[in-house]
Enzyme design. Structure first.
Site, mmCIF file in Angstrom:
data_model
loop_
_atom_site.group_PDB
_atom_site.id
_atom_site.type_symbol
_atom_site.label_atom_id
_atom_site.label_comp_id
_atom_site.label_asym_id
_atom_site.label_seq_id
_atom_site.Cartn_x
_atom_site.Cartn_y
_atom_site.Cartn_z
ATOM 1 N N PHE A 1 -4.430 -9.097 15.621
ATOM 2 C CA PHE A 1 -3.374 -8.854 16.457
ATOM 3 C C PHE A 1 -3.094 -7.480 16.914
ATOM 4 O O PHE A 1 -2.019 -7.370 17.872
ATOM 5 C CB PHE A 1 -1.825 -9.354 15.495
ATOM 6 C CG PHE A 1 -1.947 -10.547 14.981
ATOM 7 C CD1 PHE A 1 -1.568 -11.680 15.949
ATOM 8 C CD2 PHE A 1 -2.202 -11.141 13.755
ATOM 9 C CE1 PHE A 1 -1.867 -13.045 15.615
ATOM 10 C CE2 PHE A 1 -2.207 -12.190 13.399
ATOM 11 C CZ PHE A 1 -1.889 -13.222 13.992
ATOM 12 N N SER B 1 -7.122 3.886 -1.736
ATOM 13 C CA SER B 1 -7.000 2.492 -1.777
ATOM 14 C C SER B 1 -8.314 1.781 -1.806
ATOM 15 O O SER B 1 -8.205 0.572 -2.274
ATOM 16 C CB SER B 1 -6.630 2.191 -0.278
ATOM 17 O OG SER B 1 -5.184 2.625 0.016
ATOM 18 N N GLU C 1 -1.368 -7.982 2.085
ATOM 19 C CA GLU C 1 -1.050 -6.458 1.947
ATOM 20 C C GLU C 1 -0.067 -5.854 3.272
ATOM 21 O O GLU C 1 -0.296 -6.154 4.204
ATOM 22 C CB GLU C 1 -2.547 -5.555 2.181
ATOM 23 C CG GLU C 1 -2.208 -4.154 2.308
ATOM 24 C CD GLU C 1 -2.988 -3.161 2.849
ATOM 25 O OE1 GLU C 1 -3.282 -2.106 2.722
ATOM 26 O OE2 GLU C 1 -3.815 -3.772 3.982
ATOM 27 N N HIS D 1 2.249 8.763 5.024
ATOM 28 C CA HIS D 1 1.322 9.854 5.490
ATOM 29 C C HIS D 1 1.967 10.647 6.584
ATOM 30 O O HIS D 1 1.641 11.630 6.804
ATOM 31 C CB HIS D 1 -0.147 9.064 5.521
ATOM 32 C CG HIS D 1 -0.883 8.763 4.533
ATOM 33 N ND1 HIS D 1 -1.103 9.834 3.710
ATOM 34 C CD2 HIS D 1 -1.434 7.664 4.355
ATOM 35 C CE1 HIS D 1 -1.984 9.128 2.667
ATOM 36 N NE2 HIS D 1 -2.440 7.719 3.364
ATOM 37 N N HIS E 1 -1.296 10.842 -1.172
ATOM 38 C CA HIS E 1 -1.128 10.139 -2.136
ATOM 39 C C HIS E 1 -0.494 10.804 -3.522
ATOM 40 O O HIS E 1 -0.763 12.081 -3.631
ATOM 41 C CB HIS E 1 -2.415 9.233 -2.844
ATOM 42 C CG HIS E 1 -2.775 8.337 -1.616
ATOM 43 N ND1 HIS E 1 -3.943 7.634 -1.581
ATOM 44 C CD2 HIS E 1 -2.442 7.846 -0.303
ATOM 45 C CE1 HIS E 1 -4.376 6.870 -0.745
ATOM 46 N NE2 HIS E 1 -3.311 7.243 0.217
ATOM 47 N N ASP F 1 0.894 -1.111 -0.009
ATOM 48 C CA ASP F 1 0.104 -0.096 -0.016
ATOM 49 C C ASP F 1 0.932 1.189 0.037
ATOM 50 O O ASP F 1 1.701 1.510 0.839
ATOM 51 C CB ASP F 1 -0.899 0.070 1.145
ATOM 52 C CG ASP F 1 -1.974 0.945 0.980
ATOM 53 O OD1 ASP F 1 -1.995 2.032 0.771
ATOM 54 O OD2 ASP F 1 -3.131 0.716 1.791
ATOM 55 N N THR G 1 -8.210 -1.771 1.766
ATOM 56 C CA THR G 1 -7.342 -2.787 0.763
ATOM 57 C C THR G 1 -7.877 -4.113 1.161
ATOM 58 O O THR G 1 -8.447 -4.785 0.151
ATOM 59 C CB THR G 1 -6.012 -2.853 0.850
ATOM 60 O OG1 THR G 1 -5.697 -1.290 0.349
ATOM 61 C CG2 THR G 1 -5.233 -3.583 -0.144
ATOM 62 N N ASP H 1 -1.118 -0.282 -4.670
ATOM 63 C CA ASP H 1 -2.505 0.492 -5.089
ATOM 64 C C ASP H 1 -2.085 1.725 -5.733
ATOM 65 O O ASP H 1 -2.916 2.167 -6.681
ATOM 66 C CB ASP H 1 -3.392 0.133 -3.855
ATOM 67 C CG ASP H 1 -2.871 1.026 -2.521
ATOM 68 O OD1 ASP H 1 -1.574 1.198 -2.685
ATOM 69 O OD2 ASP H 1 -3.462 0.600 -1.547
ATOM 70 N N HIS H 2 -1.399 2.550 -5.061
ATOM 71 C CA HIS H 2 -0.862 3.950 -5.641
ATOM 72 C C HIS H 2 0.101 4.363 -4.961
ATOM 73 O O HIS H 2 1.069 3.727 -4.349
ATOM 74 C CB HIS H 2 -2.128 4.945 -4.985
ATOM 75 C CG HIS H 2 -2.196 4.846 -3.523
ATOM 76 N ND1 HIS H 2 -1.274 5.271 -2.418
ATOM 77 C CD2 HIS H 2 -3.196 4.111 -2.682
ATOM 78 C CE1 HIS H 2 -1.681 4.992 -1.186
ATOM 79 N NE2 HIS H 2 -2.785 4.240 -1.273
#
Length: 528
Positions: free
Chosen positions: A303, A116, A347, A356, A489, A66, A179, A393-394
């Site tokens: 988790f 996403s 993923e 980010h 993104h 991702d 995702t 994804d991007h």
């Protein structure tokens, strides 16, 4: 000699000269013996001798990094090499040596720079859609529950279930995040992870966590006459979306006073265990380590309350978390108990989150862990039976800039070719090779391994004096030009890498929804 004969003679002479001019000269010995030349020659010879792989696969594993744009791949491979004592630029991540690759266009139907939800829906359904929507086509109105009915799309995971294959979803993000959710859920809004995230007007729709637990029933209801046995492996974070907002339901490793978020009183972990009494529910490293993958029929692993830890921060988890490579290997070993084959999506969600936050070190460490997971899949499968696809994804607005010399620390300041000291920009200040076009800006958090720690600091965009700062520490957050609460993104193409049966279909510049067609054709999921 006539004029005509003279012209003919001239043409013949010109042709002879042309033939001589076009004869290839011998490559000088010093050039042919050059390591760069011979390495490239060997690579071409290897590719030239390859036979096309089989078109049909027994298993397909789709890996999604991702936010793993091309600049992230470049920086990660350099970091990997430098950790191994090399210059770094000459290396490859595990999947970059796959025989086939392509560039992928990532835009959503309504957005030049995607999110996403829309991108993953395209990859697993073959249909591009809008930002923020999951498992539905572009006719859905975001956040309008009643627009979902009739606009759901079928996913590769659902088709694999219908065919009798085993299926799995693994993520380092919340398992209900965009995702992973796009493989099994259908929602007008990616944020409807549990019922407390939904407005009252949307209560007629089912939240994403509930859709995961009810996947088998929902699929059979959508396709009358179909008999499936449900997702065999689901592992990731996001436990809060499965538990009631009641401290009595807290897990042993809860870090919040009240772990759950659900306001409907449902304990989805108990519902899952009731639906699958032979399944195993695990929440920590010890529970994961106790799995017998040869006899385990199915597993639900949650988790963390929210996302799983960043790779650099994983050892600080309260009860311990498995790595993405460990989860991948365990998932394969459970799924391959089905002789018919399997479909698995893995993923690495936290590459995106570290970007980010403006923390390159965190993003690159998670990229390296992701590459290890791909290698674990290669080592655990038969290349004649398993198609492995690795993509993103991007991308992100993450840059590699300046003119640093070969081998310059990728997380360091730019030192120019022939220089020993950091280069200075026109403002008289040093600058780093890595940076962001927008985001929260420079932060010097030292040895802090949690990329999200920067959100508690004030936005600090623009140029800063880095002269006395060690930019290679895990807690350093790169400078950003445009101040924003979170880095964004980007819209450029990302890569798709492939090996195994059907991998030769991965070539050129392609639309993102083509990934579904490659999966579908390789597993024979699609009717002719």
């Amino acid at each position: 000699m006539t004029t005509k004969m003279k012209l003919l003679a001239a043409v013949i002479a010109a042709s002879a000269v042309s033939s001589v001019a076009q004869a290839a000269p011998a490559v000088p010995a010093h050039q042919a013996e050059n390591a760069w030349f011979s390495d490239a020659e060997s690579s071409v010879m290897t590719k030239s001798s390859m036979d096309l792989p089989s078109a049909n696969a027994k298993n397909v594993i789709l890996f999604v990094g991702d936010g793993m744009g091309i600049s992230t791949l470049t920086a990660a491979r350099i970091l990997k090499g430098q950790k191994e004592g090399q210059d770094g630029e000459e290396g490859y991540l595990s999947f970059e040596s796959f025989p086939y690759s392509a560039l992928v266009k990532t835009y959503n139907v309504d957005a030049q720079t995607p999110d996403s939800a829309g991108t993953m829906t395209a990859m697993v359904s073959g249909v591009k859609t809008d930002v923020g929507t999951i498992g539905v086509d572009e006719d859905v109105i975001r956040s309008d529950c009643y627009s979902v009915a009739g606009n759901e799309v079928v996913t590769a995971l659902e088709l694999a279930e219908i065919k009798g294959l085993s299926t799995g979803v693994v993520s380092t993000a919340r398992i209900t995040h965009a995702t992973p959710a796009a493989t099994y859920a259908h929602s007008a809004d990616r944020n409807w992870e549990d019922n407390s995230d939904m407005p009252s007007a949307a209560f007629a729709c089912e939240d994403i966590a509930s859709q995961l637990v009810n996947f088998e029933d929902n699929l059979e209801e959508r396709y009358p006459g179909v008999d499936v046995d449900g997702i065999e492996v689901a592992m990731g974070g996001g436990r809060r979306h499965f538990l009631p907002k009641d401290a009595a339901f807290n897990s042993a490793d809860a870090v919040s006073s009240t772990e759950g978020d659900r306001t409907d009183g449902r304990d989805l972990t108990s519902e899952w265990q009731e639906a699958y009494p032979n399944g195993t529910y695990v929440i920590d490293q010890s529970g994961f380590d106790a799995l017998d993958t040869e006899s385990t029929e199915r597993v639900l692993g949650l988790f963390n309350e929210s996302h799983m830890q960043y790779e650099a921060d994983r050892e600080n988890d309260v009860a311990g978390e498995p790595s993405i490579a460990e989860m991948t290997e365990a998932a394969i070993n459970i799924l391959d108990n089905n002789d018919k084959g399997f479909f698995l999506m893995v993923e690495s969600g936290r590459i995106d989150h570290a970007h980010h936050a403006g923390n390159a070190a965190g993003a690159l460490e998670d990229t390296l862990a992701f590459a290890d997971a791909v290698q674990a899949a290669v080592d655990s499968t038969d290349p004649e039976e398993t198609l492995i696809l690795v993509t993103a994804d991007h991308s992100h607005v993450f840059t590699i800039a300046g003119y640093p010399k070969r081998g310059n620390p990728i997380l360091g300041k730019v030192v120019p070719v022939g220089g020993e000291s950091p280069a200075l920009a026109s403002d008289g200040l040093p600058y780093t090779t890595l940076g962001y076009t927008n985001g929260r800006g420079m932060m010097d958090l030292g040895q802090e391994t949690d990329s999200d720690a920067g959100y508690s600091e004030a936005i600090n965009a623009g140029r800063q004096d880095l002269s006395a700062i060690d930019t290679a520490t895990p807690g350093y957050h790169q400078e950003a030009l445009v101040p924003m609460s979170s880095e964004t993104h980007a819209g450029e193409d990302i890569t798709l890498h492939a090996t195994g049966p059907g991998s030769h279909l991965v070539q050129g510049v392609v639309e993102q929804n083509l990934v579904f067609q490659i999966i579908g054709r390789s597993l024979n999921l699609l009717a002719d």
